[in-house]
Design an enzyme around this catalytic site. Structure first.
Site, mmCIF file in Angstrom:
data_model
loop_
_atom_site.group_PDB
_atom_site.id
_atom_site.type_symbol
_atom_site.label_atom_id
_atom_site.label_comp_id
_atom_site.label_asym_id
_atom_site.label_seq_id
_atom_site.Cartn_x
_atom_site.Cartn_y
_atom_site.Cartn_z
ATOM 1 N N ASP A 191 33.065 73.382 53.945
ATOM 2 C CA ASP A 191 33.446 74.466 52.890
ATOM 3 C C ASP A 191 32.617 73.918 51.643
ATOM 4 O O ASP A 191 33.305 72.779 50.928
ATOM 5 C CB ASP A 191 34.895 74.260 52.877
ATOM 6 C CG ASP A 191 35.357 75.458 51.831
ATOM 7 O OD1 ASP A 191 34.915 75.555 50.741
ATOM 8 O OD2 ASP A 191 36.349 76.182 52.197
ATOM 9 N N HIS A 192 32.002 74.710 51.369
ATOM 10 C CA HIS A 192 31.261 73.844 50.028
ATOM 11 C C HIS A 192 31.631 73.569 48.651
ATOM 12 O O HIS A 192 31.613 73.030 47.942
ATOM 13 C CB HIS A 192 29.813 74.482 49.763
ATOM 14 C CG HIS A 192 29.899 76.107 48.988
ATOM 15 N ND1 HIS A 192 30.337 77.282 49.672
ATOM 16 C CD2 HIS A 192 29.680 76.520 47.737
ATOM 17 C CE1 HIS A 192 30.468 78.066 48.820
ATOM 18 N NE2 HIS A 192 29.997 77.756 47.502
ATOM 19 N N HIS A 254 37.808 78.681 50.824
ATOM 20 C CA HIS A 254 37.627 78.116 49.329
ATOM 21 C C HIS A 254 38.867 77.917 48.538
ATOM 22 O O HIS A 254 39.435 76.911 47.839
ATOM 23 C CB HIS A 254 36.497 79.048 48.639
ATOM 24 C CG HIS A 254 35.248 79.123 49.525
ATOM 25 N ND1 HIS A 254 34.829 77.982 50.029
ATOM 26 C CD2 HIS A 254 34.344 80.086 49.358
ATOM 27 C CE1 HIS A 254 33.720 78.518 50.602
ATOM 28 N NE2 HIS A 254 33.261 79.742 50.269
HETATM 29 C C1 BG6 Z 1 30.483 81.846 49.878
HETATM 30 C C2 BG6 Z 1 31.042 83.391 50.365
HETATM 31 O O1 BG6 Z 1 31.034 81.164 50.997
HETATM 32 O O2 BG6 Z 1 30.929 81.441 48.810
HETATM 33 C C3 BG6 Z 1 30.158 84.292 49.008
HETATM 34 O O3 BG6 Z 1 30.623 83.930 51.692
HETATM 35 C C4 BG6 Z 1 30.663 83.770 47.693
HETATM 36 O O4 BG6 Z 1 30.506 85.663 49.217
HETATM 37 C C5 BG6 Z 1 30.212 82.349 47.735
HETATM 38 O O5 BG6 Z 1 29.799 84.610 46.920
HETATM 39 C C6 BG6 Z 1 30.780 81.659 46.357
HETATM 40 O O6 BG6 Z 1 30.168 80.423 46.058
HETATM 41 P P1 BG6 Z 1 30.341 79.708 44.533
HETATM 42 O O7 BG6 Z 1 29.592 78.427 45.056
HETATM 43 O O8 BG6 Z 1 28.941 80.788 44.175
HETATM 44 O O9 BG6 Z 1 31.408 79.996 43.825
#
Ligand code: BG6
Length: 504
Positions: A191-192, A254
């Site tokens: 989960d980045h 997230h």
């Molecule tokens: C991804 C989603 O996991 O996270 C995207 O699939 C979203 O829809 C993105 O835009 C958001 O990541 P960050 O790091 O730009 O907030």
């Protein structure tokens, strides 16, 4: 005897990284730049190689050239001649269909030669940057081909992207499926958000600072807001997004990571089991809306045409690869309760959406108001609640908002901010996450990866919402692109006498 401290900034051991989906967007935008960033910081062993696997026919050299041109376009700061050379010597490519035994046969041969040449000592990670339908089949094929056996031949780890299932049932089935091949400590579910510095800092802010700890509960906190708002639409991902929607795409993963870090008890250590045990308890304590309350406590919206930054934007249904009659939500706002001693009675308001007025990920901790009694006879309007604002991105930082007397003879007050900004203090903006996560996986450090039970608990917490929507999806509200979402999301808080933080 003093215990030796772990030095987090050490070079990884030798390894081979196999990336399935090497030609895809994630690989070029996130994974390759993350590897370059680790190499730039001197954190990668010299004994490593990356083997990209994808359907498209390409030679090693063509793949190296593609990586070079992608890097020039997407991460030019990292693309120095030294790093280009460093990667040229370590990048390989194999074209093949992920579903055939033939591909894994060819993979075997290539892994063998590349591992020998780069002295990778049998250590290997397999990154599944593919459509989710391939996760299970690839893991089985890796198992059948003998890639997942760990012994004196080094470690074997599999990194799995989101979405991990579509709901509780499918997530459980996927967990069971991959656990029939891999042990839990070989599985790294990404989960980045957990790789973001500002997200990791939530635990430090809470547990390393005596001034926050005593105030962090329903005794002092009125409510919590978590907003992840995006200006982007669905871009080229309409096909995926139309099947997923905002809830699945952002909430059980997230947003719940943010929620668990805000809500968890102090862990015994920052080790993987202690941290994740506490995080999962928060997820289990979430009291989701009852089926009958979903319509009023969960707002689902979809963007209509509008304008953003002076440019007109089409409606979601007119986006590429989206069904013209789609009822998929691109916005969701909901109210949850965490039913434990610390949080009983404190609502958590969550919202996320695409094509909103501003890109930001923020957590607002709104404190209870003090009694107004001494201010009754003054020119002061009703008191504003103090707020602690954790800016996850952009403009990463933390600020505290409190009331201050306006200088002068009248007793008047204004809300002011005390601000910490990463870029000002540390001179650089924190990394986006993938570098840290790859690095941790290479060291076998699993704290920032989701354990099977966390994934399932996340889905369980949104199950009633998914079920209610599946039974009746008439509740879709519309909002113009470029706005803050449907009016109903404002009403969700207004009903409770609260409002979302207002942004200029
Ligand atoms: C991804 C989603 O996991 O996270 C995207 O699939 C979203 O829809 C993105 O835009 C958001 O990541 P960050 O790091 O730009 O907030």
């Amino acid at each position: 005897m003093t215990k030796e401290k772990v030095n987090p900034n050490t070079v990884t051991g030798p390894f081979l990284g196999v990336i399935f989906g090497a030609n895809g967007d994630l690989t070029k935008r996130k994974l390759i730049p993350a590897l370059f960033s680790l190499a730039r910081d001197g954190l990668l062993s010299r004994d490593f190689a990356i083997l990209g696997v994808s359907l498209k026919e390409m030679t090693d050299q063509q793949y190296r050239e593609k990586v070079a041109s992608d890097m020039q376009e997407l991460a030019p700061d990292l693309f120095t001649p030294e790093l280009q050379q460093f990667f040229e010597e370590r990048l390989y490519y194999l074209s093949g269909d992920f579903t055939t035994a033939e591909t894994f046969g060819k993979l075997h041969a290539r892994v063998e030669t590349i591992s020998k040449k780069h002295h990778t000592q049998g250590n290997a990670f397999f990154y599944l940057a593919t459509a989710p339908g391939f996760f299970g089949p690839i893991v089985h094929s890796l198992g059948d081909a003998g890639f997942t056996r760990e012994n004196e031949n080094g470690w074997r780890r599999v990194i799995i992207e989101k979405p991990f299932g579509r709901d509780l049932t499918t997530a459980r089935a996927l967990n069971a499926d991959i656990q029939s091949v891999l042990s839990e400590d070989q599985i790294y579910r990404i989960d980045h958000y957990l790789g973001k510095e500002t997200v990791q800092n939530i635990a430090v802010l809470r547990f390393a600072n005596g001034m926050f700890q005593p105030a962090w509960s329903n005794l002092f906190i009125d409510h919590v807001q978590i907003s992840v708002t995006e200006t982007l639409g669905v871009e080229h991902r309409g096909g995926y997004y139309d099947q997923a929607g905002a809830l699945r795409d952002m909430v059980p993963n997230h947003i719940f990571q943010l929620l668990t870090l805000v809500g968890m008890e102090m862990p015994l250590s920052f080790g993987p089991e202690d941290m994740r045990n506490e995080q999962v308890k928060v997820l289990h304590a979430i009291h989701p809306p009852k089926p009958g309350d979903v319509a009023s406590e969960v707002i689902r919206g979809q963007y209509a045409a509008g304008s953003l930054d002076g440019e007109s934007r089409v409606a979601y249904c007119d986006e590429h690869a989206v069904d013209k009659k789609s009822t998929t939500e691109t916005f969701v706002a909901l109210k949850l309760q965490i039913e434990n001693q610390r949080w009983a009675g404190v609502p958590f308001y969550l919202r996320t959406g695409k094509r909103l007025a501003k890109r930001l990920t923020e957590i607002v901790i709104a404190f209870k108001k003090p009694p107004f009694t001494p201010f009754r006879e003054t020119a002061i309007d009703p008191l504003e609640p103090n707020q602690l604002i954790i800016r996850i991105q952009p403009n990463e930082g933390i600020s505290m908002r409190f009331g201050t007397k306006v200088p002068g003879t009248l007793l008047k007050m204004d809300a002011v901010d005390m601000d910490f900004c990463y870029a000002d203090h540390f001179g650089r903006t924190p990394a986006t996450g993938y570098d840290r996560l790859l690095y941790d996986c290479l060291r076998g450090e699993a704290t920032l990866f989701r354990r099977a039970d966390m994934v399932e608990a996340g889905w369980r917490a949104v199950e009633t919402v998914q079920e209610a929507w599946a039974a009746d999806d008439r509740s879709l509200c519309s909002y113009p692109a470029g706005s803050w979402g449907p009016a109903e999301a404002e009403e969700l808080l207004a009903r409770d006498g609260r409002q979302w933080k207002v942004y200029e």
